[in-house]
Design a protein around this motif. Structure first.
Motif, PDB file in Angstrom:
ATOM      1  N   PRO A  18       2.164  55.919 -13.634  1.00 14.70           N
ATOM      2  CA  PRO A  18       1.204  56.969 -13.293  1.00 14.70           C
ATOM      3  C   PRO A  18       0.317  56.535 -12.137  1.00 14.70           C
ATOM      4  O   PRO A  18       0.293  55.366 -11.759  1.00 14.70           O
ATOM      5  N   GLU A  19      -0.425  57.503 -11.569  1.00 15.71           N
ATOM      6  CA  GLU A  19      -1.292  57.205 -10.433  1.00 15.71           C
ATOM      7  C   GLU A  19      -2.244  56.071 -10.785  1.00 15.71           C
ATOM      8  O   GLU A  19      -2.872  56.062 -11.837  1.00 15.71           O
ATOM      9  N   TRP A  20      -2.370  55.116  -9.861  1.00 15.03           N
ATOM     10  CA  TRP A  20      -3.093  53.882 -10.141  1.00 15.03           C
ATOM     11  C   TRP A  20      -4.556  53.996  -9.735  1.00 15.03           C
ATOM     12  O   TRP A  20      -4.883  54.407  -8.627  1.00 15.03           O
ATOM     13  N   ASN A  21      -5.442  53.619 -10.645  1.00 13.50           N
ATOM     14  CA  ASN A  21      -6.869  53.564 -10.366  1.00 13.50           C
ATOM     15  C   ASN A  21      -7.338  52.156 -10.711  1.00 13.50           C
ATOM     16  O   ASN A  21      -7.617  51.849 -11.869  1.00 13.50           O
ATOM     17  N   GLU A  22      -7.399  51.305  -9.688  1.00 13.66           N
ATOM     18  CA  GLU A  22      -7.704  49.895  -9.918  1.00 13.66           C
ATOM     19  C   GLU A  22      -9.067  49.696 -10.559  1.00 13.66           C
ATOM     20  O   GLU A  22      -9.208  48.957 -11.544  1.00 13.66           O
ATOM     21  N   GLN A  23     -10.088  50.346 -10.004  1.00 13.06           N
ATOM     22  CA  GLN A  23     -11.448  50.127 -10.492  1.00 13.06           C
ATOM     23  C   GLN A  23     -11.596  50.540 -11.948  1.00 13.06           C
ATOM     24  O   GLN A  23     -12.281  49.877 -12.732  1.00 13.06           O
ATOM     25  N   GLU A  24     -10.938  51.623 -12.314  1.00 13.76           N
ATOM     26  CA  GLU A  24     -11.003  52.075 -13.706  1.00 13.76           C
ATOM     27  C   GLU A  24     -10.418  51.024 -14.643  1.00 13.76           C
ATOM     28  O   GLU A  24     -10.998  50.715 -15.695  1.00 13.76           O
ATOM     29  N   HIS A  25      -9.269  50.464 -14.259  1.00 18.11           N
ATOM     30  CA  HIS A  25      -8.637  49.449 -15.102  1.00 18.11           C
ATOM     31  C   HIS A  25      -9.478  48.177 -15.164  1.00 18.11           C
ATOM     32  O   HIS A  25      -9.570  47.536 -16.218  1.00 18.11           O
ATOM     33  N   VAL A  26     -10.084  47.794 -14.052  1.00 20.85           N
ATOM     34  CA  VAL A  26     -10.931  46.599 -14.037  1.00 20.85           C
ATOM     35  C   VAL A  26     -12.137  46.802 -14.949  1.00 20.85           C
ATOM     36  O   VAL A  26     -12.499  45.914 -15.735  1.00 20.85           O
TER      37      VAL A  26
END
Length: 208
Positions: A18-26
């Motif tokens: 799925p579309e990647w959201n780096e900051q959200e995962h961090v």
């Protein structure tokens, strides 16, 4: 307490993510969300592993160092300030781990003669060895590759690293500067010096 993923899996390689959201995962990983930690590992493991492998030329060592990189990253993720991309921060941990490993084990770094592009100005002799496809040229390329690998070991860790990152991994100068904590002019200078050193060794080989 934040638990560390115990293995680096390749089960998701090649799958559509799925579309990647780096900051959200961090942010979620900082709060102890194991799904976010697993997602960060899956998203970056191939590039981290590939970089380490090109510096160590050993699959088992690369897997161990990559695993240690993610363990250290998740243990220190509270200290990630977001001044750079998370991947750059993670890359820096991987590079430091690998340099320490190379210094202690003196592992070999493989730079293929096929990665010596026009920037190297390697000369017609080398280009001829790379482009020809005959039994003799195959032997010559094999010998040249062995000589080049030996020459790589004579570079300092920083010069070996900049060649690995730029000429093997294709990392841009700006990102290398962030990883190595120096400006792009220093990166270019180190790369130029390292190439000149390798070219000097190649010249000695061609004179034999």
């Amino acid at each position: 307490m934040l638990e560390i993923p115990s293995t680096i899996s390749t089960a998701n390689v090649g799958k559509t993510m799925p579309e990647w959201n780096e900051q959200e995962h961090v942010n979620r990983a900082r709060n102890g969300d194991m799904d976010a930690c697993d997602a960060l590992v899956r998203h970056y493991q191939e590039r981290i592993y590939a970089t380490i492998y090109h510096m160590t030329s050993n699959h088992e060592d690369a897997a161990d160092i990559a695993q240690d990189t993610f363990i250290k990253a998740f243990r220190k993720i509270q200290y990630f300030k977001g001044d750079s991309a998370f991947f750059t921060w993670l890359y820096r941990i991987a590079v430091n781990n690998t340099i320490n490993f190379l210094r202690s084990k003196r592992r070999r770094v493989i730079l293929s003669i096929n990665q010596m592009d026009e920037e190297w100005d390697s000369g017609e002799e080398v280009l001829g060895l790379v482009s020809k496809d005959t039994p003799q040229s195959t032997v010559d390329r094999h010998e040249l590759q062995k000589f080049l690998n030996g020459a790589m070991q004579k570079l300092s860790p920083n010069h070996r690293l900049v060649v690995t990152l730029h000429d093997v991994q294709g990392v841009p100068h700006e990102q290398i500067g962030e990883i190595m904590d120096c400006n792009t002019n220093t990166v270019r200078t180190r790369l130029h010096y390292a190439r000149k050193q390798l070219q000097a060794h190649l010249s000695d080989y061609l004179k034999q």
